[in-house]
Design a protein around this motif. Structure first.
Motif, PDB file in Angstrom:
ATOM      1  N   ASN A 136     -15.765   0.816  -2.006  1.00 34.62           N
ATOM      2  CA  ASN A 136     -15.500  -0.768  -2.365  1.00 34.62           C
ATOM      3  C   ASN A 136     -14.248  -0.559  -3.206  1.00 34.62           C
ATOM      4  OD1 ASN A 136     -17.517  -1.959  -1.083  1.00 34.62           O
ATOM      5  ND2 ASN A 136     -18.803  -2.111  -2.738  1.00 34.62           N
ATOM      6  N   LEU A 137     -14.258   0.339  -4.413  1.00 36.13           N
ATOM      7  CA  LEU A 137     -13.197   0.323  -5.229  1.00 36.13           C
ATOM      8  C   LEU A 137     -11.991   0.848  -4.536  1.00 36.13           C
ATOM      9  CD1 LEU A 137     -14.986   1.540  -8.309  1.00 36.13           C
ATOM     10  CD2 LEU A 137     -13.638  -0.506  -8.338  1.00 36.13           C
ATOM     11  N   ALA A 138     -12.026   2.062  -3.517  1.00 33.84           N
ATOM     12  CA  ALA A 138     -11.083   2.272  -2.792  1.00 33.84           C
ATOM     13  C   ALA A 138     -10.466   1.432  -2.043  1.00 33.84           C
ATOM     14  CB  ALA A 138     -11.518   3.734  -1.962  1.00 33.84           C
ATOM     15  N   ALA A 139     -11.468   0.644  -1.077  1.00 39.84           N
ATOM     16  CA  ALA A 139     -10.740  -0.518  -0.418  1.00 39.84           C
ATOM     17  C   ALA A 139      -9.752  -1.732  -0.953  1.00 39.84           C
ATOM     18  CB  ALA A 139     -11.888  -1.174   0.347  1.00 39.84           C
ATOM     19  N   ALA A 146      -1.134  -1.827  -0.421  1.00 37.91           N
ATOM     20  CA  ALA A 146      -0.342  -2.384   0.699  1.00 37.91           C
ATOM     21  C   ALA A 146       0.242  -3.660   0.571  1.00 37.91           C
ATOM     22  CB  ALA A 146      -1.399  -2.113   1.928  1.00 37.91           C
ATOM     23  N   GLY A 147      -0.465  -4.516  -0.312  1.00 36.34           N
ATOM     24  CA  GLY A 147      -0.006  -5.726  -0.421  1.00 36.34           C
ATOM     25  C   GLY A 147      -0.891  -6.815   0.541  1.00 36.34           C
ATOM     26  N   VAL A 148      -0.822  -7.978   0.196  1.00 34.51           N
ATOM     27  CA  VAL A 148      -1.661  -9.039   0.832  1.00 34.51           C
ATOM     28  C   VAL A 148      -1.356  -9.255   2.290  1.00 34.51           C
ATOM     29  CG1 VAL A 148      -2.191 -11.540   0.843  1.00 34.51           C
ATOM     30  CG2 VAL A 148      -1.694 -10.347  -1.267  1.00 34.51           C
ATOM     31  N   ASP A 156      -2.459   5.071   2.678  1.00 32.11           N
ATOM     32  CA  ASP A 156      -2.963   4.208   1.322  1.00 32.11           C
ATOM     33  C   ASP A 156      -4.486   4.457   1.160  1.00 32.11           C
ATOM     34  OD1 ASP A 156      -0.442   3.017   1.227  1.00 32.11           O
ATOM     35  OD2 ASP A 156      -1.102   1.389   2.733  1.00 32.11           O
ATOM     36  N   VAL A 157      -5.264   4.476   2.030  1.00 36.17           N
ATOM     37  CA  VAL A 157      -6.931   4.799   1.906  1.00 36.17           C
ATOM     38  C   VAL A 157      -7.081   5.955   1.294  1.00 36.17           C
ATOM     39  CG1 VAL A 157      -8.996   5.121   3.007  1.00 36.17           C
ATOM     40  CG2 VAL A 157      -7.179   2.964   3.660  1.00 36.17           C
ATOM     41  N   ALA A 158      -6.357   7.195   1.708  1.00 37.90           N
ATOM     42  CA  ALA A 158      -6.421   8.534   1.271  1.00 37.90           C
ATOM     43  C   ALA A 158      -6.124   8.515  -0.398  1.00 37.90           C
ATOM     44  CB  ALA A 158      -5.598   9.360   2.186  1.00 37.90           C
ATOM     45  N   ALA A 159      -4.672   7.790  -0.634  1.00 34.04           N
ATOM     46  CA  ALA A 159      -4.438   7.856  -1.938  1.00 34.04           C
ATOM     47  C   ALA A 159      -5.469   7.131  -2.833  1.00 34.04           C
ATOM     48  CB  ALA A 159      -3.030   7.270  -1.999  1.00 34.04           C
ATOM     49  N   ALA A 160      -5.993   6.048  -2.169  1.00 34.33           N
ATOM     50  CA  ALA A 160      -6.985   5.156  -2.903  1.00 34.33           C
ATOM     51  C   ALA A 160      -8.182   5.882  -3.313  1.00 34.33           C
ATOM     52  CB  ALA A 160      -7.181   3.925  -2.337  1.00 34.33           C
TER      53      ALA A 160
END
Length: 197
Positions: A136-139, A146-148, A156-160
């Protein structure tokens, strides 16, 4: 179903809810204290000053209690962080506000931080709950990056995931005094970690 009777001015459902909270508080003490980690029906009932009969009116097992204790803490943190995040304009201010809200909760009651982040607390129940919270936090982190108006990319997901994992490890180390930082310094470091400054 038979209604629970009122006793000493307290309705039956209120007594059940109060005893459930006592058990949740006792579980947090057992799991989140600096010497904590193990939990049993007998131990948590002793800490709550209740009998096993009252344990089983609210929980089917110790794992059920552990899950409920974790969920109560993570819900508090997610509510606080989401509220703080939504009140700011810039991404930096949003992330800093969310981090400050998380630090406020875990510094206000370090047992909560240990329950969420300490790697020595290991059980299948906690592992599953931590995985869901990390997802949830990574999402949220990936979408913030990424922005709205743009979907999060795989990068982005890997970095998160990397940033959220780093955040959890840093907070655990800070709670255990392995990272000697003042609160504001910690918040600044965590913010920079999350937004890649």
């Amino acid at each position: 179903m038979t209604a629970l009777r009122t006793y000493a001015g307290e309705h039956g459902d209120e007594r059940v809810a109060r005893r459930r909270e006592q058990l949740l508080d006792a579980a947090l003490e057992s799991l989140g204290s600096s010497a904590g980690g193990s939990i049993s029906v007998r131990g948590v009932c002793r800490e709550a000053r209740l009998t096993a009969r009252y344990f089983y009116e609210s929980f089917v097992s110790v794992d059920d209690l552990v899950a409920a204790t974790y969920d109560r803490v993570i819900d508090e943190i997610m509510r606080s962080a989401s509220t703080a995040f939504s009140r700011r304009a810039s991404i930096h201010a949003r992330v800093r506000g969310a981090v400050a809200a998380i630090v406020d909760v875990i510094d206000g009651d370090r047992r909560k931080g240990r329950l969420l982040f300490t790697p020595t607390l290991v059980s299948a129940t906690l592992a599953a709950r931590r995985l869901a919270a990390t997802e949830n936090l990574a999402a949220l982190t990936a979408q913030s990056t990424a922005g709205v108006h743009h979907p999060a990319s795989s990068e982005d997901v890997a970095a998160a995931y990397y940033r959220v994992g780093g955040l959890g490890n840093l907070l655990a180390a800070w709670l255990d005094d392995r990272v000697p930082m003042a609160r504001e310094e910690l918040i600044g470091s965590c913010t920079a970690l999350l937004i890649g400054e």
